[in-house]
Design an enzyme around this catalytic site. Sequence first.
Site, mmCIF file in Angstrom:
data_model
loop_
_atom_site.group_PDB
_atom_site.id
_atom_site.type_symbol
_atom_site.label_atom_id
_atom_site.label_comp_id
_atom_site.label_asym_id
_atom_site.label_seq_id
_atom_site.Cartn_x
_atom_site.Cartn_y
_atom_site.Cartn_z
ATOM 1 N N ARG A 56 3.863 -2.679 -12.011
ATOM 2 C CA ARG A 56 2.943 -1.754 -11.313
ATOM 3 C C ARG A 56 2.653 -0.551 -12.209
ATOM 4 O O ARG A 56 1.498 -0.125 -12.338
ATOM 5 C CB ARG A 56 3.578 -1.322 -10.001
ATOM 6 C CG ARG A 56 2.757 -0.321 -9.177
ATOM 7 C CD ARG A 56 3.422 -0.188 -7.800
ATOM 8 N NE ARG A 56 3.050 1.024 -7.091
ATOM 9 C CZ ARG A 56 1.970 1.162 -6.318
ATOM 10 N NH1 ARG A 56 1.118 0.153 -6.197
ATOM 11 N NH2 ARG A 56 1.728 2.282 -5.678
ATOM 12 N N LYS A 60 1.989 1.160 2.316
ATOM 13 C CA LYS A 60 2.910 2.012 3.069
ATOM 14 C C LYS A 60 2.239 2.548 4.323
ATOM 15 O O LYS A 60 1.045 2.812 4.337
ATOM 16 C CB LYS A 60 3.384 3.171 2.191
ATOM 17 C CG LYS A 60 4.350 2.734 1.078
ATOM 18 C CD LYS A 60 4.886 3.935 0.332
ATOM 19 C CE LYS A 60 5.927 3.515 -0.690
ATOM 20 N NZ LYS A 60 6.496 4.683 -1.423
#
Length: 299
Positions: free
Chosen positions: A245, A173
């Site tokens: 994840r 990100k």
Amino acid sequence: MSTASAALAAYLAELAEQRRLSPHTVSNYRRDLEKLLAAAGETPLGQLQVHQIRRYVAQLHGQGLSGRSLARTLSAWRGFFAWLGEHGAVPANPCEGVRSPKAPRLLPKALAVDEAARLLEPVDGDDLRLAARDMAIFELFYSSGLRLAELAALDCDALDSVLHEGELRVLGKRSKARLVPVGRMARQALAAWAEVRGELAAADESALFVGQRGRRLSHRMIQLRLSRQAVLAGLPRHVHPHMLRHSFASHVLQSSGDLRAVQEMLGHASIASTQVYTHLDFQHLAKVYDTAHPRAKRK
């Protein structure tokens, strides 16, 4: 700025081009801010007051929007008004002091270790090239805790460090790079895929993972292939990339107890984002306690 629509377009452009937010995040901002413009109607943004913002939030809540979604929406509105204030378009931020209904804290859903093992078992009846690609994708998700966007964006030049150094550089990100370890089984799966990738990939395609047309595999196709694999493996629930994840994070934390290391591997900017996995870890410890401690066993 002459109109609210023009202001919104300029703000979204800044988020994408200067703050370098992902297209998915910008799309979420657009959707949330369009709700604001729709609620305001003909009222200029500079004339909106706190009580009107509270009413808009109440209306969205009445339409079924959850506390979590409302918190995100309010955050988007607050940021937009702050930006408008910096450009002299509004006298004050009417979102300050407005709170969304409290949302229950939901723990991430993770697979059990044996479920993850079942998911990563090869299945029969598939094109061997597609099977090799899918197994490399699934192993990499579980081995390194990558986000869907991070995995889909990988190029072939990532393979060298994976196969020789056991590490992968990913762009997370806000374009923040990090190194993540890649386990033995994932390296083997990636090596197997590398041997057959050329049979599917277009000559000028740089993407590591490609579809049958030879081009970069889409986010949606990765999700569909993982969901299909879970069904074929007989898992009793829907499996998506973020669940792998979460499984990676909770299983590493259960084994190591090293929250900081998990934070680094996940690419969380704040340890607070990672601390949710301590709840998962405690659940695991509580289960072990209940089954192992002489005074905890139920009769």
